[in-house]
Write an enzyme that holds these catalytic residues in place. Structure first.
Site, mmCIF file in Angstrom:
data_model
loop_
_atom_site.group_PDB
_atom_site.id
_atom_site.type_symbol
_atom_site.label_atom_id
_atom_site.label_comp_id
_atom_site.label_asym_id
_atom_site.label_seq_id
_atom_site.Cartn_x
_atom_site.Cartn_y
_atom_site.Cartn_z
ATOM 1 N N GLU A 191 32.024 52.723 47.980
ATOM 2 C CA GLU A 191 31.081 51.605 47.895
ATOM 3 C C GLU A 191 30.297 51.542 49.209
ATOM 4 O OE1 GLU A 191 32.908 47.694 47.900
ATOM 5 O OE2 GLU A 191 31.318 46.870 46.650
ATOM 6 N N LYS B 177 28.056 46.575 39.787
ATOM 7 C CA LYS B 177 29.337 45.872 39.989
ATOM 8 C C LYS B 177 29.343 44.523 39.280
ATOM 9 C CE LYS B 177 32.290 44.569 43.964
ATOM 10 N NZ LYS B 177 32.252 44.406 45.446
ATOM 11 N N CYS C 58 35.252 48.563 43.513
ATOM 12 C CA CYS C 58 35.989 47.743 44.490
ATOM 13 C C CYS C 58 36.700 46.525 43.896
ATOM 14 C CB CYS C 58 35.035 47.351 45.613
ATOM 15 S SG CYS C 58 35.869 46.774 47.116
HETATM 16 O O1 KGT Z 1 34.361 44.752 53.480
HETATM 17 C C1 KGT Z 1 33.186 44.833 53.813
HETATM 18 O O2 KGT Z 1 32.771 44.753 54.962
HETATM 19 C C2 KGT Z 1 32.159 45.082 52.773
HETATM 20 N N1 KGT Z 1 32.713 44.826 51.503
HETATM 21 C C3 KGT Z 1 31.976 44.994 50.427
HETATM 22 O O3 KGT Z 1 30.891 45.413 50.498
HETATM 23 C C4 KGT Z 1 32.533 44.638 49.089
HETATM 24 C C5 KGT Z 1 31.765 43.444 48.611
HETATM 25 S S1 KGT Z 1 31.640 42.151 49.829
HETATM 26 N N2 KGT Z 1 33.934 44.451 49.241
HETATM 27 C C6 KGT Z 1 34.794 44.197 48.284
HETATM 28 O O4 KGT Z 1 34.487 44.063 47.102
HETATM 29 C C7 KGT Z 1 36.205 44.087 48.828
HETATM 30 C C8 KGT Z 1 37.250 43.684 47.816
HETATM 31 C C9 KGT Z 1 38.533 43.464 48.511
HETATM 32 O O5 KGT Z 1 38.714 43.779 49.659
HETATM 33 C C10 KGT Z 1 39.651 42.855 47.772
HETATM 34 O O6 KGT Z 1 39.570 42.712 46.534
HETATM 35 O O7 KGT Z 1 40.641 42.521 48.420
#
Ligand code: KGT
Length: 278
Positions: free
Chosen positions: A44, A116, A157
């Protein structure tokens, strides 16, 4: 049944500089192809780990003018591989983007796109706070695409926490499921391996989960540990915590074998929870 093939996962530590990220990912995609991978997947946010909503939107161009798309299309064609770019931010409107996976075939054509569905709007106890839906419009549709070795279901993710999506993909006859991720280090150490293995076991699918790792802009830490999981739940490859490439040999016959050993997919029943006495 289908022949065996080699999958390659690219584990990146993407920055907020698009050109650097394209170059770093491209080099690792080449490395994976050099190790014999027929299908290569990247995490991602391959091309941008963003410090802010403004930076995300500034880099989120429409597909027609997104510089990463011709670069990865040409690379898939040059290397003669199937290539899933785990996600790019693609402009949808004045103030929203899609968090989109793009699958390229070995001719460099776009074979599938998936936006997503589940938005990561979560306050992590480590102090970081995420409001993905401020910047991204969620997808409304599950997507499958046919590879030469069987059907791929696409997810991203945070989707991994929503088992019904995976059940749907399995019922749509997926044999493989992609879960490109930028999982937080905090939630990853508690949940990552068990979630990926659970989705593989429940669906009888191979799970391909390429991940971001290390420290990014705005002091974000991601968990790494890109995983290839077999339909019976064994971890076939784990990329650890540093950037790099892992590969695994995939025998699609193991999908039918796992589902023969425990045919849970065929035993699924519809039901509703009702309060006792209602
Ligand atoms: O982490 C970052 O800096 C950037 N993350 C992302 O781009 C994406 C969307 S904000 N992260 C997730 O979906 C994490 C899910 C997750 O960590 C969970 O389900 O626990």
């Amino acid at each position: 049944m289908s022949e065996a093939f080699t999958v390659g996962l690219v584990q990146t530590n993407s920055s907020d500089v698009l050109a650097d990220n394209i170059a770093a990912a491209s080099q690792m995609i080449r490395e994976a192809a050099g190790q014999g991978a027929d299908f290569v997947l990247t995490p991602e946010n391959t091309t941008l780990m963003s410090p802010s909503r403004e930076a995300t939107l500034a880099a989120a161009l429409p597909e027609e003018s997104h510089p990463a798309i011709p670069a990865f299309s040409a690379l898939a064609q040059e290397l003669g591989i199937w290539l899933l770019i785990g996600s790019l931010s693609v402009r949808l409107g004045p103030d929203k983007a899609a968090n989109r996976s793009m699958l390229f075939d070995p001719r460099g054509q776009v074979a599938a796109r998936y936006d997503k569905i589940h938005m990561f709007d979560v306050n992590i106890p480590d102090g970081q706070s995420y409001r993905e839906s401020d910047t991204f419009r969620p997808g409304e549709q599950a997507v499958v695409a046919d590879l030469p070795w069987g059907r791929l279901g696409l997810t991203i993710c945070y989707d991994v926490r929503f088992a019904a999506l995976y059940r749907n993909l399995a019922k749509a006859r997926a044999s493989f499921i992609s879960v490109p991720a930028a999982f937080t280090a905090f939630t990853g150490q508690a949940h990552w391996h068990v979630l990926q293995r659970a989705r593989a076991i429940e669906t009888g699918c191979f799970v391909f989960a390429p991940a971001q790792c290390g420290t990014h802009v705005a002091d974000r830490q991601t968990y790494g540990h890109s995983l290839v999981v077999a339909p019976w739940g064994e971890v076939l490859a784990d990329a650890g915590s540093e950037p790099g490439v892992v590969t695994a040999r995939i025998d699609p016959a193991l999908v039918a074998e796992a589902r023969r050993m425990v045919p849970a997919l065929t035993h699924d029943r519809a039901f509703e929870a009702v309060p006792e006495g209602a």
